[in-house]
Design a protein around this motif. Structure first.
Motif, mmCIF file in Angstrom:
data_model
loop_
_atom_site.group_PDB
_atom_site.id
_atom_site.type_symbol
_atom_site.label_atom_id
_atom_site.label_comp_id
_atom_site.label_asym_id
_atom_site.label_seq_id
_atom_site.Cartn_x
_atom_site.Cartn_y
_atom_site.Cartn_z
ATOM 1 N N LEU A 114 23.018 2.327 -2.325
ATOM 2 C CA LEU A 114 23.243 1.331 -1.274
ATOM 3 C C LEU A 114 23.876 1.967 -0.046
ATOM 4 C CD1 LEU A 114 24.545 -1.722 -3.368
ATOM 5 C CD2 LEU A 114 22.198 -1.177 -2.685
ATOM 6 N N TRP A 115 24.820 2.875 -0.261
ATOM 7 C CA TRP A 115 25.414 3.576 0.875
ATOM 8 C C TRP A 115 24.395 4.454 1.600
ATOM 9 C CZ3 TRP A 115 29.186 1.448 2.924
ATOM 10 C CH2 TRP A 115 30.275 0.947 2.208
ATOM 11 N N LYS A 116 23.545 5.127 0.842
ATOM 12 C CA LYS A 116 22.527 5.965 1.474
ATOM 13 C C LYS A 116 21.546 5.115 2.300
ATOM 14 C CE LYS A 116 22.571 9.800 -1.845
ATOM 15 N NZ LYS A 116 21.780 10.544 -2.876
ATOM 16 N N ILE A 117 21.211 3.935 1.803
ATOM 17 C CA ILE A 117 20.342 3.041 2.564
ATOM 18 C C ILE A 117 21.003 2.682 3.898
ATOM 19 C CG2 ILE A 117 19.436 0.660 2.602
ATOM 20 C CD1 ILE A 117 18.893 0.997 -0.417
ATOM 21 N N LEU A 118 22.331 2.596 3.886
ATOM 22 C CA LEU A 118 23.071 2.284 5.111
ATOM 23 C C LEU A 118 23.309 3.516 5.983
ATOM 24 C CD1 LEU A 118 25.714 -0.259 3.775
ATOM 25 C CD2 LEU A 118 23.785 -0.717 5.291
ATOM 26 N N GLY A 119 22.775 4.656 5.549
ATOM 27 C CA GLY A 119 22.901 5.857 6.350
ATOM 28 C C GLY A 119 24.182 6.631 6.149
ATOM 29 N N VAL A 120 24.868 6.363 5.045
ATOM 30 C CA VAL A 120 26.130 7.046 4.754
ATOM 31 C C VAL A 120 25.871 8.272 3.889
ATOM 32 C CG1 VAL A 120 28.357 6.832 3.597
ATOM 33 C CG2 VAL A 120 27.486 4.946 4.981
ATOM 34 N N ASP A 162 0.795 -1.222 0.000
ATOM 35 C CA ASP A 162 0.000 0.000 0.000
ATOM 36 C C ASP A 162 0.834 1.283 0.000
ATOM 37 O OD1 ASP A 162 -2.332 -1.440 0.026
ATOM 38 O OD2 ASP A 162 -2.436 -1.507 2.200
ATOM 39 N N SER A 163 2.057 1.242 0.575
ATOM 40 C CA SER A 163 2.775 2.501 0.748
ATOM 41 C C SER A 163 3.087 3.181 -0.571
ATOM 42 C CB SER A 163 4.088 2.280 1.448
ATOM 43 O OG SER A 163 4.201 1.090 2.043
ATOM 44 N N SER A 164 2.907 4.475 -0.584
ATOM 45 C CA SER A 164 3.249 5.254 -1.777
ATOM 46 C C SER A 164 4.725 5.591 -1.730
ATOM 47 C CB SER A 164 2.424 6.545 -1.816
ATOM 48 O OG SER A 164 2.750 7.352 -0.699
ATOM 49 N N PRO A 165 5.361 5.811 -2.885
ATOM 50 C CA PRO A 165 6.796 6.129 -2.894
ATOM 51 C C PRO A 165 7.155 7.317 -2.013
ATOM 52 C CG PRO A 165 6.019 5.700 -5.115
ATOM 53 C CD PRO A 165 4.802 5.718 -4.233
ATOM 54 N N GLU A 166 6.302 8.310 -1.963
ATOM 55 C CA GLU A 166 6.624 9.516 -1.203
ATOM 56 C C GLU A 166 6.725 9.246 0.290
ATOM 57 O OE1 GLU A 166 4.204 9.211 -3.392
ATOM 58 O OE2 GLU A 166 4.961 10.398 -5.075
ATOM 59 N N SER A 167 6.097 8.153 0.747
ATOM 60 C CA SER A 167 6.089 7.864 2.179
ATOM 61 C C SER A 167 7.291 7.051 2.620
ATOM 62 C CB SER A 167 4.803 7.116 2.557
ATOM 63 O OG SER A 167 4.813 5.801 2.017
ATOM 64 N N ILE A 168 8.170 6.697 1.696
ATOM 65 C CA ILE A 168 9.300 5.835 2.011
ATOM 66 C C ILE A 168 10.617 6.587 1.802
ATOM 67 C CG2 ILE A 168 10.566 3.773 1.272
ATOM 68 C CD1 ILE A 168 7.910 2.477 0.638
ATOM 69 N N SER A 169 11.459 6.582 2.823
ATOM 70 C CA SER A 169 12.802 7.138 2.687
ATOM 71 C C SER A 169 13.785 5.985 2.519
ATOM 72 C CB SER A 169 13.169 7.968 3.922
ATOM 73 O OG SER A 169 13.326 7.118 5.038
ATOM 74 N N LEU A 170 14.982 6.292 2.043
ATOM 75 C CA LEU A 170 15.964 5.231 1.827
ATOM 76 C C LEU A 170 16.290 4.507 3.123
ATOM 77 C CD1 LEU A 170 18.434 6.798 -0.777
ATOM 78 C CD2 LEU A 170 16.461 5.331 -1.160
ATOM 79 N N SER A 171 16.236 5.198 4.239
ATOM 80 C CA SER A 171 16.550 4.566 5.523
ATOM 81 C C SER A 171 15.495 3.542 5.937
ATOM 82 C CB SER A 171 16.693 5.627 6.617
ATOM 83 O OG SER A 171 15.476 6.330 6.793
ATOM 84 N N ASP A 172 14.313 3.578 5.295
ATOM 85 C CA ASP A 172 13.257 2.600 5.576
ATOM 86 C C ASP A 172 13.519 1.253 4.910
ATOM 87 O OD1 ASP A 172 11.617 4.407 7.017
ATOM 88 O OD2 ASP A 172 10.747 5.170 5.157
ATOM 89 N N ILE A 173 14.411 1.223 3.920
ATOM 90 C CA ILE A 173 14.576 0.029 3.089
ATOM 91 C C ILE A 173 15.386 -1.037 3.820
ATOM 92 C CG2 ILE A 173 15.617 -0.867 0.970
ATOM 93 C CD1 ILE A 173 14.904 1.813 -0.357
#
Length: 293
Positions: free
Chosen positions: A287-293, A217-228
């Motif tokens: 991938l680095w951004k997903i890891l919080g870098v 259900d989640s829309s793209p706008e509701s998801i940040s890379l840190s959520d992945i």
């Protein structure tokens, strides 16, 4: 001030193959190839360092212990010439490990590349099949979904090196589709922390699978890379144009792919110019951004 210990990320690389000897001679084995991509896509000015520990999951069936798993920030899966649906002990073990990783180590992220994308699908409610003899080889423009545009921060397309004829024919429950081509619908997918997965770690658990009736259900706008929590790519962001050209020439000489396909790949490689990774470094940076870098 941030302590030095918090400026390092640790990645476990699950090595699922050894590249052909011609590639190894010029570029090294997968641990070096993946390390090179992640190093090149990590901005030096950010002050981060990383450690990548390689595990041979094929010949040694080697994995970190249960107690060691949570010491890693992410598990990255390499490609392989093997079919992910093959009846091989090491593949069964890898699929079981993946399901256990997600079920019992919920803070660890997963990065699945090509074969790894397919293994994640098999472990978590999806499948993988041969794509009616259709190959995708060389730099390929994949069409981004709305989710893909948010994740990669690009417009309509991502250019990625490809080398596969197996594919994931649908998006497993709980995942969002990132991109498609006319040849392979599922060119990558993501899921977020807190997702309820459909665990399918055994052949028996996949015996009656069918595509889900709806997407998350989640829309793209509701998801940040840190959520992945999980991101997979059917292509090869770690491959340079030189690596794929070497592989293409060898496979054409063996009759695995046609000379016409090789010539088409060569034309597309030339069009990349000095962008040796295509958009592979864009993927690495995400991938680095997903890891919080």
């Amino acid at each position: 001030m941030t302590s030095i210990s918090t400026r390092r990320k640790t990645i476990a690389l699950l090595v699922c193959d050894v590249p052909m000897k011609e590639v190894v001679a010029e570029h090294g084995e997968y641990p070096k190839i993946f390390h090179d991509l992640m190093r090149k896509s990590l901005p030096v000015e950010l002050g981060w360092e990383f450690t990548m520990d390689a595990y041979d999951v094929v010949h040694k069936m080697e994995y970190p212990s249960e107690d060691e798993i949570d010491s890693y920030d992410a598990f990255m899966y390499t490609g392989s010439a093997a079919s992910s649906y093959a009846d091989l002990a090491w593949i069964h073990r890898l699929i079981e490990f993946t399901a256990n990783l997600v079920r019992n180590h919920s803070k660890v992220r997963i990065f699945g590349i090509c074969f790894g994308h397919q293994i994640v699908s098999l472990a978590l409610g999806g499948t993988c099949v041969k794509n009616d003899g259709k190959w995708e080889v060389g730099p390929t423009n994949i069409r981004l979904t709305d989710m893909g545009k948010v994740v990669f921060g690009l417009g309509d397309e991502l250019n990625i090196q490809e080398m596969h004829q197996d594919h994931v024919p649908f998006v497993p429950p709980g995942f969002h589709l990132l991109a498609s081509t006319d040849v392979s619908m599922n060119q990558g997918m993501v899921s977020t922390f807190g997702t309820s997965y459909h665990y399918t770690p055994t052949v028996e658990s996949r015996s009656n699978l069918s595509p889900p009736s709806s997407s998350p259900d989640s829309s793209p706008e509701s998801i940040s890379l840190s959520d992945i929590q999980i991101i997979t790519i059917q292509g090869h962001p770690e491959f340079t144009r030189q690596i794929v050209s070497t592989m293409t020439a060898k496979r054409a000489s063996q009759g695995i792919i046609t000379d016409a396909l090789k010539e088409d790949v060569d034309r597309r490689q030339d069009a990349l110019g000095d962008r040796v990774y295509g958009d592979g470094e864009v993927v690495g940076r995400v991938l680095w951004k997903i890891l919080g870098v």
